[in-house]
Each structure stands twice: as structure tokens, then as C-alpha cells.
Design an enzyme around this catalytic site. Structure first.
Site, PDB file in Angstrom:
ATOM      1  N   ALA A 156       0.861  -1.190   0.000  1.00 26.72           N
ATOM      2  CA  ALA A 156       0.000   0.000   0.000  1.00 26.72           C
ATOM      3  C   ALA A 156       0.893   1.234   0.000  1.00 26.72           C
ATOM      4  CB  ALA A 156      -0.881   0.005   1.246  1.00 26.72           C
ATOM      5  N   LYS A 157       0.483   2.235  -0.734  1.00 18.28           N
ATOM      6  CA  LYS A 157       1.200   3.520  -0.633  1.00 18.28           C
ATOM      7  C   LYS A 157       0.523   4.257   0.514  1.00 18.28           C
ATOM      8  CE  LYS A 157       2.951   7.323  -3.441  1.00 18.28           C
ATOM      9  NZ  LYS A 157       4.305   7.392  -2.905  1.00 18.28           N
ATOM     10  N   ALA A 158       0.929   3.887   1.704  1.00 14.66           N
ATOM     11  CA  ALA A 158       0.259   4.342   2.917  1.00 14.66           C
ATOM     12  C   ALA A 158       1.203   5.228   3.723  1.00 14.66           C
ATOM     13  CB  ALA A 158      -0.162   3.135   3.752  1.00 14.66           C
ATOM     14  N   TYR A 162       5.977   5.724   5.427  1.00 15.15           N
ATOM     15  CA  TYR A 162       6.947   6.784   5.104  1.00 15.15           C
ATOM     16  C   TYR A 162       7.694   7.306   6.331  1.00 15.15           C
ATOM     17  CZ  TYR A 162       5.744   6.495   0.332  1.00 15.15           C
ATOM     18  OH  TYR A 162       5.602   6.000  -0.936  1.00 15.15           O
TER      19      TYR A 162
END
Ligand code: PMP
Length: 294
Positions: A156-158, A162
Site C-alpha cells: 500500500a502507498k500508505a 513513510y
């Protein structure tokens, strides 16, 4: 404009169904996403007034939300229309597009089953991610590793994922580097803090198998571009002790595009034929001077 804080700009941000004046596009401090990282997002670029691979980014946003256990409040078709309208409204030809969705404020604990899902799209001007790109960037090693697929939702680009990227990038910048190479939980080479990585040896491209980090849209594009040039691409586990055996290195990402790497922690690479060809091909492709290789 580049130095203008992101909450103090002119223009509009599409947020929860309407275009809101940029400075008024706010959330409450008690928002689940801010405390528990329940936010997914996309980073996209537009060239000549068109978002490159827009649909694939929208599909990934929907998929990231699904992985995080929520549904976007719009369909993919609606999201595509919103992004197109937001880009048009910005009046920008060349732009960065940030679409994002997050859990709101109804519940403020670990559980947030019924929180409203919010959605916004912001568009802003953005040049090269790295200054003096063609010279190649200098990278160091990150202290943080990409987590295992059973430790974090790594596809997931969650937002939560980050945290280790910002820590690694800050440490790199503190030491005078542009970025950091992250290993994965097994100690294999993984990626940069916001981009995938490729290496060249004897005319062949080697890139880590994306089994615990994003299989970037730019990464997939670069592989196609390389194959269209009859360059062999090998996806495999790459160990850090191999880094010195490669001659060229570059990273790929929607923001980074194709950016040559000149150094990783004292190992020197010379951006050469293959990096230059792919930087050029990528630029030709996104700017519509070349069509997508079959
Ligand atoms: N890895 C990470 C951690 C990223 O943030 C990005 C940028 N989204 C990528 C890889 C590359 O993904 P893409 O090419 O789809 O932008």
C-alpha cells in the site's frame, strides 16, 4: 512559489466533493489519519496538461485503501474526472498531482471502523526532484529497513510506511547526501526512500524483486522501455556486497522520474549509456514524443 509553504498558496484543492480555496482546505487536529497514519496517497506527474499513467495511479490509490481496510468515497471513474478537473483548474501544464484519502474524526482510538473517509486532490508546480539530475545523485545507506510483508502492509502507498523514509532521508541529508538506499528485512537491497532502484552490469539491468516494497509505476515503465531497447532486465534478490560489481545505477519514481546515481556509500557509478538512454526514453514517453512500448 517553490519556497511558499504548502498551506499558504493560491488556487484550489478538491476536497470532499468541491473545490476549496487552497488556504481553507483544512482538517481538524483530532483526525484519525494524523494520529494513526490511516492515510493513503498517490504522487503523480502531469506533462503537457496530461497526467502520466493517471488510471494506474488511481487504481493503486483504490488498492492501497482496500489494503488499509477502507473504500474511497468515489469510483475510479469519478476520481479520474476529479484529477483531470483539478489539473485543468490549476492552469498548469507540468505539475505534480497528489491524490489522498484518510480516516476522519468520528473515532479517535486504534479502532476507527466507522470513520468518514475523506478524499482530496491537490496540484502544484514541481520541477526536478533532484537538482543537477544528470550528474547523478549521491546516496548513502539507510539505517532503517523495509519491513516484511507480515510486519506492515508493504504494497500500500500508505502514510505510515513513510516514517522510516523520512528518518532515512533526513539522516542522509544531514550527512550531505541526496538520498539513502534502504535494505529490506532480509538484508537485501530494496529501494531508495521514495523511488525504486536499478543497476547495470555488462549491459544487463538488475533490479530487486518488489516483494516487500512498491512495484512502482515508473519502475514498470522503465522495464518496458529497457526491453524495447533489447536490454535484458533481471528481477532478483540483490545483496549489498554486489553493489561494487555494477557500473551504473539509477532510481525511478513518479517524482524522481529516472534519476542517475553517482554514488552509494563510497561506491562510485558513472551514469553512462543505459542510464542516459532511459532518462531520455522516459522523458520522450511522458512528454508524448514516444508511444508506450508494446
Ligand atoms: N518506492 C517508494 C517508497 C515510493 O514512495 C515511490 C513513489 N511513489 C516509489 C517506490 C516509486 O513508485 P512510482 O514509480 O509508482 O511513483
Amino acid at each position: 512559489m517553490a519556497d511558499q509553504p504548502f498551506d499558504d498558496r493560491d488556487g484550489y484543492i478538491w476536497m470532499d466533493g468541491e473545490f476549496t480555496p487552497w488556504r481553507e482546505a483544512k482538517v481538524h487536529v483530532l483526525t484519525h489519519a494524523m494520529h494513526y497514519a490511516s492515510c493513503v496517497f498517490e504522487g503523480e506527474r502531469a506533462y503537457g496538461g496530461r497526467i502520466f499513467e493517471s488510471l494506474r495511479h488511481s487504481q493503486r490509490l483504490v488498492r492501497s485503501a482496500e489494503i488499509m481496510g477502507f473504500e474511497l468515497p468515489v469510483t475510479i471513474e469519478e476520481l479520474e474526472a476529479i484529477k483531470t478537473e483539478a489539473l485543468a483548474k490549476s492552469g498548469l501544464d507540468k505539475a505534480y498531482v497528489r491524490a489522498f484519502a484518510w480516516r476522519g474524526s468520528e473515532m479517535m482510538g486504534v479502532s476507527a471502523q466507522n470513520n468518514t473517509i475523506h478524499l482530496a486532490v491537490a496540484v502544484w508546480p514541481w520541477g526536478d526532484y533532484f537538482a543537477e539530475k544528470m550528474k547523478g545523485i549521491h546516496m548513502t545507506h539507510a539505517e532503517w529497513r523495509r519491513p516484511a510483508p507480515d510486519t506492515a502492509p508493504c504494497h500500500a502507498k500508505a502514510a505510515g510506511l513513510y516514517m522510516i523514509c523520512t528518518l532515512s532521508k533526513h539522516a542522509a541529508e544531514r550527512d550531505g547526501y541526496a538520498d539513502a538506499l534502504m535494505l529490506d528485512y532480509r538484508g537485501q537491497v530494496a529501494e531508495a526512500t521514495g523511488a525504486n532502484i536499478f543497476f547495470v552490469r555488462d549491459g544487463v539491468l538488475h533490479t530487486p524483486t518488489p516483494d516487500c516494497f512498491l512495484n512502482g509505476i515508473t519502475r514498470q515503465t522503465a522495464i518496458k522501455l529497457a526491453q524495447a531497447r533489447q536490454i535484458e532486465v533481471i528481477e532478483r534478490a540483490i545483496m549489498p556486497d554486489e553493489l561494487a560489481t555494477f557500473s551504473e545505477c539509477f532510481i525511478t519514481g513518479s517524482a524522481a522520474e529516472v534519476t542517475p546515481v553517482a554514488e552509494i556509500g563510497g561506491i562510485i557509478y558513472k551514469p553512462s549509456d543505459i542510464s542516459e538512454a532511459l532518462v531520455q526514453d522516459y522523458s520522450d514517453l511522458v512528454n508524448g514524443r514516444m508511444s508506450f512500448p508494446a
